[in-house]
Design a protein around this motif. Structure first.
Motif, short mmCIF file in Angstrom:
data_model
loop_
_atom_site.label_atom_id
_atom_site.label_comp_id
_atom_site.label_asym_id
_atom_site.label_seq_id
_atom_site.Cartn_x
_atom_site.Cartn_y
_atom_site.Cartn_z
N TRP A 175 10.44 -12.38 -6.76
CA TRP A 175 11.66 -12.59 -7.62
C TRP A 175 12.24 -11.60 -8.61
CZ3 TRP A 175 12.44 -16.34 -4.63
CH2 TRP A 175 11.43 -17.12 -4.41
N VAL A 176 11.30 -10.59 -8.99
CA VAL A 176 11.78 -9.55 -9.61
C VAL A 176 12.81 -8.87 -8.92
CG1 VAL A 176 11.29 -7.31 -10.84
CG2 VAL A 176 9.86 -9.25 -11.23
N LEU A 177 12.35 -8.34 -7.59
CA LEU A 177 13.50 -7.78 -6.78
C LEU A 177 14.67 -8.66 -6.35
CD1 LEU A 177 10.91 -6.34 -4.18
CD2 LEU A 177 12.25 -4.84 -5.56
N ILE A 195 15.54 -3.71 -0.07
CA ILE A 195 14.08 -4.11 -0.91
C ILE A 195 13.11 -2.80 -0.80
CG2 ILE A 195 11.94 -5.45 -0.42
CD1 ILE A 195 13.38 -7.46 1.10
N THR A 196 12.95 -1.96 0.07
CA THR A 196 12.24 -0.82 -0.06
C THR A 196 12.74 0.05 -1.21
OG1 THR A 196 12.12 -1.04 2.26
CG2 THR A 196 11.34 1.15 1.08
N ASP A 197 14.10 0.19 -1.35
CA ASP A 197 14.62 1.16 -2.14
C ASP A 197 14.29 0.50 -3.70
OD1 ASP A 197 16.30 3.00 -3.71
OD2 ASP A 197 17.85 1.48 -3.86
N GLY A 198 14.36 -0.78 -3.83
CA GLY A 198 14.04 -1.31 -5.06
C GLY A 198 12.43 -1.43 -5.54
N VAL A 199 11.76 -1.22 -4.37
CA VAL A 199 10.23 -1.29 -4.68
C VAL A 199 9.99 0.30 -5.07
CG1 VAL A 199 7.98 -1.22 -3.49
CG2 VAL A 199 9.52 -3.09 -3.28
N ILE A 200 10.55 1.10 -4.39
CA ILE A 200 10.26 2.65 -4.71
C ILE A 200 10.80 2.91 -6.07
CG2 ILE A 200 10.95 5.14 -4.16
CD1 ILE A 200 10.83 4.25 -1.15
N SER A 201 11.95 2.46 -6.64
CA SER A 201 12.75 2.56 -7.80
C SER A 201 11.90 2.13 -9.00
CB SER A 201 14.04 2.09 -7.82
OG SER A 201 14.66 2.17 -9.03
N LEU A 278 14.58 -11.26 -18.71
CA LEU A 278 13.28 -10.24 -18.63
C LEU A 278 13.06 -9.54 -17.25
CD1 LEU A 278 10.65 -12.53 -20.52
CD2 LEU A 278 11.70 -10.46 -21.33
N GLN A 279 13.29 -10.34 -16.29
CA GLN A 279 13.34 -9.54 -14.86
C GLN A 279 14.25 -8.60 -14.51
OE1 GLN A 279 13.12 -12.96 -12.32
NE2 GLN A 279 10.86 -13.06 -12.44
N ASN A 280 15.57 -8.60 -15.42
CA ASN A 280 16.65 -7.64 -15.19
C ASN A 280 16.56 -6.62 -16.18
OD1 ASN A 280 18.84 -7.05 -13.44
ND2 ASN A 280 20.20 -7.76 -15.37
#
Length: 345
Positions: A175-177, A195-201, A278-280
């Motif tokens: 949900w954060v992503l 998604i991968t870019d978001g996880v790494i960032s 909060l998540q953003n």
């Protein structure tokens, strides 16, 4: 001839046994398949409204007060989506496409780029909803069978609460992503490309605990789900007794699910707005990542109305979404159960 009949009969028996083994499903498997089907169907149909809802929740009234006009912010979001689609369309026409021929043809239409904008973030939303609904319905059925109380209402509420807490903790990273991807345009410089870019960032800039931002407000959303399922099962039981049937019509499922969702959402909606904020929160200090700071920010900028930002889009999204979810869930579950009964000698 007799031998031939015996052999044919043996083959028929083996074929029937194989068919039974394919259809036979446990209660857990039935709940899981029904939940996965419901999550997939709901997400595909309602994703554009989900995108609009999140952007509304994260919008702040500008200096000119554009957001104070009724539906002004919705029109602003729709205009921004259209502008991004036009910009991508113009880029696609100027540079040679290195994609399959079919995709090259689609890129020549503005509608293709508009659909892509409305379905930005569909992957994490699909993965999140399919996982969440599959887990939720499975755990809800398990807890209902484990918890024994004298009151069905207490059983429904406690079972749905435990299922919701478990599901929320397991799926919060998704949900954060999803929130961050849906909150930004593809053309934004800081937008996650995948998604991968978001996880790494997130891992590089904020640490692994950032995947569980908004968990506490999510717990309030769990109570919304608990209220919804409590209303739903009580309404469902009442309707079944009234009409003396175990299987309701599609129209009855739609009415029951819509009513239970509207009641529960109206009570708990402000927690969704706080959770999205909060998540953003990316790149903010720790003092700015708390529930207190989010609530203070909303109250000082927009007052009580700020806690209900996006509720109109959310109503348009959740009512059909809930109806689709429960109709698909009940239909798939009833069909699987019926198949098992037909194959049982």
């Amino acid at each position: 001839m007799a031998e031939t009949k015996v052999i044919g009969g043996s083959q028929d028996v083996q074929s029937n046994n194989l068919q039974k083994s394919r259809i036979s499903l446990s209660r857990r498997q039935t709940e899981l398949i029904a939940g996965l089907s419901a999550g997939f169907s709901t997400t595909v149909v309602t994703h554009p409204l989900d995108l609009i809802k999140i952007r509304l929740q994260l919008s702040i009234a500008d200096i000119n007060g554009a957001n104070n006009k009724r539906f002004g912010s919705i029109l602003g979001i729709l205009n921004k989506i259209n502008e991004d689609a036009v910009a991508n369309y113009n880029k696609a026409r100027l540079k040679p496409q290195q994609t399959r021929r079919g995709l090259e043809a689609l890129n020549n239409y503005k509608s293709t780029h508009l659909v892509r904008q409305f379905y930005r973030g569909i992957t994490p939303n699909l993965v999140g909803n399919i996982s969440a609904w599959g887990l939720y319905f499975t755990l809800y059925a398990e807890f209902k069978s484990m918890i024994t109380t004298g009151s069905s209402t207490i059983n429904y509420f406690s079972s749905s609460t435990l299922a919701g807490i478990s599901t929320s903790l397991l799926t919060n990273p998704l949900w954060v992503l999803k929130t961050r991807i849906l909150a930004s345009s593809r053309n934004d410089s800081k937008a996650y490309k995948s998604i991968t870019d978001g996880v790494i960032s997130i891992l590089r800039k904020e640490g692994i605990l950032s995947f569980w931002r908004g968990t506490i407000p999510s717990m309030f959303s769990v109570f919304q789900g608990s209220l919804q399922f409590t209303f739903y099962d009580n309404f469902k039981n009442y309707t079944q007794k009234r009409y003396e049937t175990d299987q309701l019509t599609t129209a009855q499922y739609i009415y029951i699910s819509a009513t239970s969702k509207i009641f529960s959402m109206s009570i708990m909606y402000p927690s969704q707005v706080v959770r999205s904020i909060l998540q953003n929160y990316e790149g903010k200090s720790k003092d700015e990542r708390t529930i207190r700071s989010a609530v203070k920010h909303l109250w000082s900028k927009e007052g009580i109305r700020g806690f209900y930002k996006g509720i109109s889009a959310n109503i348009l999204r959740v009512v059909p979404a809930t109806c689709i979810t429960f109709v698909v869930y009940e239909s798939v579950k009833n069909r699987l159960t019926q198949l098992e009964k037909e194959e049982t000698p």
